[in-house]
Scaffold this active site. Structure first.
Site, short mmCIF file in Angstrom:
data_model
loop_
_atom_site.label_atom_id
_atom_site.label_comp_id
_atom_site.label_asym_id
_atom_site.label_seq_id
_atom_site.Cartn_x
_atom_site.Cartn_y
_atom_site.Cartn_z
N CYS A 29 3.58 -5.01 4.26
CA CYS A 29 3.49 -6.34 3.51
C CYS A 29 2.13 -6.49 2.58
CB CYS A 29 3.64 -7.40 4.39
SG CYS A 29 3.68 -9.02 3.46
N CYS A 32 0.40 -9.95 2.76
CA CYS A 32 -0.22 -9.82 3.95
C CYS A 32 -1.44 -9.17 3.96
CB CYS A 32 0.61 -9.24 4.85
SG CYS A 32 2.39 -10.08 5.15
#
Length: 101
Positions: A29, A32
């Site tokens: 991600c 993230c």
């Protein structure tokens, strides 16, 4: 206090005191990784009283399900064991601080 990875077994004990940010994330991600860098480079050095706990949703799916994490990054913000907010998406350190104040 720094940053550490936790498992479901460690969760409840880890959030019971102080100011804690729980970062639900995954290695694949991009946002993230950006969130992790903000936490590591800005929040932790400037606010050592805040502990950051990382939960990899691929490794801890039951914990992600427990908090109904559907999108990542998701941050859970705790103060002395009480969940004060849940934030989805890339979040700036100033916003985190205002919610934990």
């Amino acid at each position: 206090m720094g940053i550490r990875n936790i498992t479901e077994a460690e969760f409840d004990e880890s959030v019971k005191s102080g100011k804690v940010v729980v970062d639900f994330w995954a290695t694949w991600c991009g946002p993230c990784r950006m969130q992790g860098a903000l936490l590591e480079q800005k929040l932790v050095p400037e606010h050592p009283e805040i502990e950051v706990l990382k939960v990899n949703v691929d490794e801890q799916p039951a914990l992600a399900a427990r908090f109904e994490v559907m999108s990542i990054p998701t941050l859970l913000l705790y103060r002395d064991g009480e969940l004060v907010d849940q934030v989805v998406g890339l979040t700036k350190p100033d916003e985190i601080l205002s919610k934990l104040a």
